[in-house]
Design a protein around this motif. Sequence first.
Motif, PDB file in Angstrom:
ATOM      1  N   PHE A  31      -2.131  11.066   2.630  1.00  0.00           N
ATOM      2  CA  PHE A  31      -1.509  10.384   3.764  1.00  0.00           C
ATOM      3  C   PHE A  31      -0.698  11.382   4.572  1.00  0.00           C
ATOM      4  CE2 PHE A  31      -2.470   6.447   1.623  1.00  0.00           C
ATOM      5  CZ  PHE A  31      -2.529   5.502   2.642  1.00  0.00           C
ATOM      6  N   PHE A  32      -0.888  11.349   5.897  1.00  0.00           N
ATOM      7  CA  PHE A  32      -0.121  12.187   6.810  1.00  0.00           C
ATOM      8  C   PHE A  32       0.431  11.311   7.939  1.00  0.00           C
ATOM      9  CE2 PHE A  32      -2.752  15.308   4.752  1.00  0.00           C
ATOM     10  CZ  PHE A  32      -2.002  16.480   4.737  1.00  0.00           C
ATOM     11  N   GLY A  33       1.759  11.196   8.012  1.00  0.00           N
ATOM     12  CA  GLY A  33       2.397  10.567   9.161  1.00  0.00           C
ATOM     13  C   GLY A  33       1.972   9.143   9.438  1.00  0.00           C
ATOM     14  N   GLN A  34       1.853   8.318   8.387  1.00  0.00           N
ATOM     15  CA  GLN A  34       1.470   6.928   8.593  1.00  0.00           C
ATOM     16  C   GLN A  34       2.343   6.038   7.711  1.00  0.00           C
ATOM     17  OE1 GLN A  34      -0.457   4.201   6.942  1.00  0.00           O
ATOM     18  NE2 GLN A  34      -0.412   3.074   8.869  1.00  0.00           N
ATOM     19  N   ASN A  35       2.996   5.050   8.328  1.00  0.00           N
ATOM     20  CA  ASN A  35       3.912   4.170   7.612  1.00  0.00           C
ATOM     21  C   ASN A  35       3.214   2.852   7.304  1.00  0.00           C
ATOM     22  OD1 ASN A  35       5.995   2.658   6.603  1.00  0.00           O
ATOM     23  ND2 ASN A  35       7.203   2.653   8.477  1.00  0.00           N
ATOM     24  N   THR A  36       2.490   2.826   6.207  1.00  0.00           N
ATOM     25  CA  THR A  36       1.667   1.674   5.859  1.00  0.00           C
ATOM     26  C   THR A  36       2.492   0.414   5.645  1.00  0.00           C
ATOM     27  OG1 THR A  36       0.120   3.186   4.797  1.00  0.00           O
ATOM     28  CG2 THR A  36      -0.077   0.870   4.238  1.00  0.00           C
ATOM     29  N   GLY A  37       3.641   0.536   4.993  1.00  0.00           N
ATOM     30  CA  GLY A  37       4.421  -0.640   4.642  1.00  0.00           C
ATOM     31  C   GLY A  37       4.890  -1.446   5.832  1.00  0.00           C
ATOM     32  N   THR A  38       5.128  -0.800   6.969  1.00  0.00           N
ATOM     33  CA  THR A  38       5.579  -1.500   8.166  1.00  0.00           C
ATOM     34  C   THR A  38       4.445  -1.742   9.150  1.00  0.00           C
ATOM     35  OG1 THR A  38       7.882  -0.775   8.061  1.00  0.00           O
ATOM     36  CG2 THR A  38       7.013  -1.255  10.243  1.00  0.00           C
ATOM     37  N   ASN A  39       3.564  -0.769   9.334  1.00  0.00           N
ATOM     38  CA  ASN A  39       2.588  -0.841  10.423  1.00  0.00           C
ATOM     39  C   ASN A  39       1.260  -1.478  10.037  1.00  0.00           C
ATOM     40  OD1 ASN A  39       4.423   0.394  12.138  1.00  0.00           O
ATOM     41  ND2 ASN A  39       3.732   2.441  11.607  1.00  0.00           N
ATOM     42  N   SER A  40       0.894  -1.478   8.769  1.00  0.00           N
ATOM     43  CA  SER A  40      -0.379  -2.091   8.346  1.00  0.00           C
ATOM     44  C   SER A  40      -0.283  -2.519   6.885  1.00  0.00           C
ATOM     45  CB  SER A  40      -1.532  -1.108   8.543  1.00  0.00           C
ATOM     46  OG  SER A  40      -1.210   0.166   8.002  1.00  0.00           O
ATOM     47  N   PRO A  41       0.617  -3.464   6.564  1.00  0.00           N
ATOM     48  CA  PRO A  41       0.888  -3.794   5.168  1.00  0.00           C
ATOM     49  C   PRO A  41      -0.310  -4.308   4.371  1.00  0.00           C
ATOM     50  CG  PRO A  41       2.652  -4.616   6.572  1.00  0.00           C
ATOM     51  CD  PRO A  41       1.554  -4.145   7.478  1.00  0.00           C
ATOM     52  N   ARG A  42      -1.303  -4.930   5.016  1.00  0.00           N
ATOM     53  CA  ARG A  42      -2.458  -5.400   4.239  1.00  0.00           C
ATOM     54  C   ARG A  42      -3.232  -4.234   3.633  1.00  0.00           C
ATOM     55  NH1 ARG A  42      -6.435  -7.518   6.503  1.00  0.00           N
ATOM     56  NH2 ARG A  42      -5.938  -6.983   8.639  1.00  0.00           N
ATOM     57  N   CYS A 100      -6.900   6.449  -8.939  1.00  0.00           N
ATOM     58  CA  CYS A 100      -6.889   7.289  -7.744  1.00  0.00           C
ATOM     59  C   CYS A 100      -5.493   7.859  -7.521  1.00  0.00           C
ATOM     60  CB  CYS A 100      -7.330   6.465  -6.535  1.00  0.00           C
ATOM     61  SG  CYS A 100      -7.307   7.346  -4.957  1.00  0.00           S
ATOM     62  N   ARG A 101      -5.444   9.082  -7.058  1.00  0.00           N
ATOM     63  CA  ARG A 101      -4.165   9.734  -6.785  1.00  0.00           C
ATOM     64  C   ARG A 101      -3.820   9.585  -5.305  1.00  0.00           C
ATOM     65  NH1 ARG A 101      -1.959  13.950  -9.944  1.00  0.00           N
ATOM     66  NH2 ARG A 101       0.226  14.192  -9.352  1.00  0.00           N
ATOM     67  N   ILE A 102      -2.553   9.329  -4.992  1.00  0.00           N
ATOM     68  CA  ILE A 102      -2.073   9.249  -3.618  1.00  0.00           C
ATOM     69  C   ILE A 102      -1.035  10.340  -3.406  1.00  0.00           C
ATOM     70  CG2 ILE A 102      -1.058   7.802  -1.817  1.00  0.00           C
ATOM     71  CD1 ILE A 102      -3.431   6.391  -2.873  1.00  0.00           C
ATOM     72  N   VAL A 103      -1.198  11.144  -2.369  1.00  0.00           N
ATOM     73  CA  VAL A 103      -0.233  12.164  -1.999  1.00  0.00           C
ATOM     74  C   VAL A 103       0.162  11.920  -0.545  1.00  0.00           C
ATOM     75  CG1 VAL A 103       0.207  14.623  -1.694  1.00  0.00           C
ATOM     76  CG2 VAL A 103      -1.202  13.847  -3.608  1.00  0.00           C
ATOM     77  N   THR A 104       1.462  11.915  -0.283  1.00  0.00           N
ATOM     78  CA  THR A 104       1.953  11.612   1.059  1.00  0.00           C
ATOM     79  C   THR A 104       2.760  12.770   1.624  1.00  0.00           C
ATOM     80  OG1 THR A 104       1.986   9.222   0.709  1.00  0.00           O
ATOM     81  CG2 THR A 104       3.460  10.089   2.408  1.00  0.00           C
ATOM     82  N   PHE A 105       2.479  13.093   2.887  1.00  0.00           N
ATOM     83  CA  PHE A 105       3.255  14.053   3.672  1.00  0.00           C
ATOM     84  C   PHE A 105       3.896  13.278   4.824  1.00  0.00           C
ATOM     85  CE2 PHE A 105       0.050  16.587   1.599  1.00  0.00           C
ATOM     86  CZ  PHE A 105       0.658  17.815   1.328  1.00  0.00           C
ATOM     87  N   ASN A 106       5.229  13.222   4.843  1.00  0.00           N
ATOM     88  CA  ASN A 106       5.920  12.472   5.895  1.00  0.00           C
ATOM     89  C   ASN A 106       7.382  12.902   5.905  1.00  0.00           C
ATOM     90  OD1 ASN A 106       6.878  10.506   7.728  1.00  0.00           O
ATOM     91  ND2 ASN A 106       5.370   9.026   7.010  1.00  0.00           N
ATOM     92  N   PRO A 107       7.971  13.142   7.066  1.00  0.00           N
ATOM     93  CA  PRO A 107       9.393  13.508   7.094  1.00  0.00           C
ATOM     94  C   PRO A 107      10.310  12.404   6.564  1.00  0.00           C
ATOM     95  CG  PRO A 107       8.342  14.051   9.182  1.00  0.00           C
ATOM     96  CD  PRO A 107       7.370  13.222   8.411  1.00  0.00           C
ATOM     97  N   VAL A 108       9.881  11.145   6.721  1.00  0.00           N
ATOM     98  CA  VAL A 108      10.703  10.003   6.321  1.00  0.00           C
ATOM     99  C   VAL A 108      10.121   9.382   5.057  1.00  0.00           C
ATOM    100  CG1 VAL A 108      11.753   7.836   7.104  1.00  0.00           C
ATOM    101  CG2 VAL A 108      11.094   9.582   8.782  1.00  0.00           C
ATOM    102  N   ARG A 109      11.011   9.028   4.135  1.00  0.00           N
ATOM    103  CA  ARG A 109      10.562   8.345   2.925  1.00  0.00           C
ATOM    104  C   ARG A 109      10.333   6.868   3.246  1.00  0.00           C
ATOM    105  NH1 ARG A 109      11.160  10.500  -1.980  1.00  0.00           N
ATOM    106  NH2 ARG A 109      11.748   8.490  -2.891  1.00  0.00           N
ATOM    107  N   GLU A 110       9.082   6.499   3.428  1.00  0.00           N
ATOM    108  CA  GLU A 110       8.738   5.127   3.786  1.00  0.00           C
ATOM    109  C   GLU A 110       8.386   4.353   2.520  1.00  0.00           C
ATOM    110  OE1 GLU A 110       9.627   4.348   6.502  1.00  0.00           O
ATOM    111  OE2 GLU A 110       8.959   5.639   8.151  1.00  0.00           O
ATOM    112  N   ARG A 111       9.044   3.208   2.339  1.00  0.00           N
ATOM    113  CA  ARG A 111       8.977   2.492   1.061  1.00  0.00           C
ATOM    114  C   ARG A 111       7.571   2.016   0.712  1.00  0.00           C
ATOM    115  NH1 ARG A 111      11.782   3.362  -3.244  1.00  0.00           N
ATOM    116  NH2 ARG A 111      11.617   1.604  -4.686  1.00  0.00           N
ATOM    117  N   GLY A 112       6.781   1.676   1.723  1.00  0.00           N
ATOM    118  CA  GLY A 112       5.438   1.183   1.449  1.00  0.00           C
ATOM    119  C   GLY A 112       4.552   2.183   0.736  1.00  0.00           C
TER     120      GLY A 112
END
Length: 760
Positions: free
Chosen positions: A221-232, A245-257
């Motif tokens: 994941f790069f620069g996408q806030n799933t919990g707010t913008n596309s929760p489904r 499956c492994r999930i790795v996120t790159f984002n300046p903000v810690r988004e809870r989703g």
Amino acid sequence: MTDRPAREQDPTTPFYARPSGGWGSLKSVARHAVQDGMSLGTLATLRRQNKPGGHMCTSCAWAKPPDPHLAEFCENGAKATIWDLTRRRCGPDFFAAHRVAELRDWSDYDLEAQGRLTHPMRYDAQTDRYVPTSWDAAFQAIGSKLQALDPGSTAFYASGRASLETSFLYGLFARLYGHNNLSDSSNMCHETTSVALKKAIGSPVGTCVLQDFESCDLILFFGQNTGTNSPRFLHPIQDAVQRGCRIVTFNPVRERGLIQFLDPQSPAEMLGGQGTTISHPYLQLRPGSDIAAIAGLAKHLFDMDDTAPLIDRAFVAAHTTGFDAFERHIRALDWSQIEHACGLTRDDLHEVARIYARSERCIAVYGMGLTQHVHGSDSIAMLVNLLLMRGNMGRPGAGICPVRGHSNVQGQRTVGISEKPELVPLDRLARIFDFAPPRDPGWNTVHVLQALLDGRLRGFVSLGGNFARAIPDQSRTDPLWQGLALNVQIATRLNRSHVLVGDGAWLLPCLVRAERDMQGGKPQAVSMEDSLSHIHGSQGRRAPASDQLLSEPAIIAGIAQATLPDNPKVDWPGWVQDYARIRDLIAKVYPDQFSDFNARLFKAGGFYRGNPVRQRDWQTDSGKAGFAVPETLTALQGARQFTLITLRSNDQFNTTIYGDDDRLRGLRGDRMILMISRHDMHLLGLAKGDRISLCADYGDDIPRRVDGLRIVPYDLPPGCLAAYYPETNPLVALGSHDLQSGTPAYKGVPVRIERMAPIG
């Protein structure tokens, strides 16, 4: 080195300690239901939402599965539907009581909170009020104005929620009228995707389908806030994690989703309260430094490949160009350059590179954290490079997945809402409708605003949205809207764009997607395209908020018929009487993607319009996918002490504000805040609660500032600031946009902080 979980949250700054979803989501929906007076009919509407035969949500564009959940809507989708079906009404009595100049001082929330627009209204400059008018009078007056204007001096804007049927008619109307000035919300969010992906792989849209998330073993994941913008989207993500499956996120903000999710539809999870850990690791890089981070991953891969082959060189040789130049560039980079640019360590990136090297099928997901930068196209090209290195294109369980925002923003482009003539089958349109379409390039959003600033824009038609509030440089543009000869706003609720008007303005209310659309004595259906290129039918059943409302196709057809000369090949009244005829036209103009459109309209899960990249058919100039050498390691321009990223809150969808809370970030009751790290607070001598002014720092002589922001310590990388969109849009310069696509750089705003005198 052993794999380690995401770095722990800084406990001295606000955050949401619970999983996304769960009881917090249910309580939020309940609160908004009470606030807007939700009825039993609204509950029935939500049960049908995003299901075959029901209506498609007007919120995000995430895919609709063929086997839907009991509730196939998320927190934000429920809020959008409750907002649409409010019992509040904003009719002639309201406008008689309020001058437009007064309404300009109201907040965005207070304007929309008045409820649904109920009658067509005309702005009267003498009284500075909107006054009622009839539909016929509005159409005739607007048509006369358009006839008097040079088509090249007008722009037709489309927000991303209008249906495929409406969008097709709108694009046809513009070209019959004589221009390609069809700007849309994609210009402000994912136009970077359309340009960068088309250049790299020959397709302007993502390559994944829902089934790919069932077999991938790594998602980046790069620069996408799933919990707010596309929760489904959290459901397939959670399923993927639970199967390994492994999930790795790159984002300046810690988004809870993307940290933890609890499924509100799982009784076991709701009772247990634990949820599923999502990202592992979660890396907070500096804004706009995704290019450097991806370069670091690629550099590690080349080093590892020297010992044990892991780059798919057979795929690279058969299906790509430019690999040798890319390899030379990456190998020549110094680690100090990479670490300085992104703020991550060599070890951080080595860990992710090893995870990627062990994976068999990888999907890269991204959002506007990549697209809304000056070098956003380079960021996307680098992400494509990373996938191509290991053959993660054109096979199941792998590919690139941009997540779109508006529910049909991708579909509008598919059926002709584009300022670029080369993207539209103009020869076919000419043959079918017997006219000569304009061939000159039209105006995107940046072009429209430049035309407004220099006086060339004379007429503006807005199909939904809140254009004046969504754009950059508002301190310069706000006063100029009042000088237009024509300003037509097709809308469901009052918003900022409707009060920045002068003589020659109309406010035309339309149905929402959940409402019953009767034409020719029969209920009509419309359609839209999701982020994964599937087409879905949608049919509303709720009674309209007012018997004065018209559908979007009927409004477009009414204006077009009053504007254009008769053409026996163009049957506006007949098309509005039966939307199936519009779908037949779409199938005729786009036969490869929409054959048997009407027969497939309500296929469960939607019907796939296809993507040649899935067959490794690269429709590029070279006939192959292209590796690209980035111009820079950062998407930012110039040196700056602070970079502002604009954010949407949990109680918001684009410019629509549902409330002042941002639950998933642990923030409540105020949108006029500036999030800043404790490191930078100490550096500047700031204290929590201080009121400051934020000033743009582009180095030009144009003053851009937002006053009265309150300091809130937040877990951010040094040099990174965050504040809400659209409140801080006035700081964004019109000339600061992706160099290839023109997408405004809302996620990379150079700023400085100035102190204010204490308030109160």
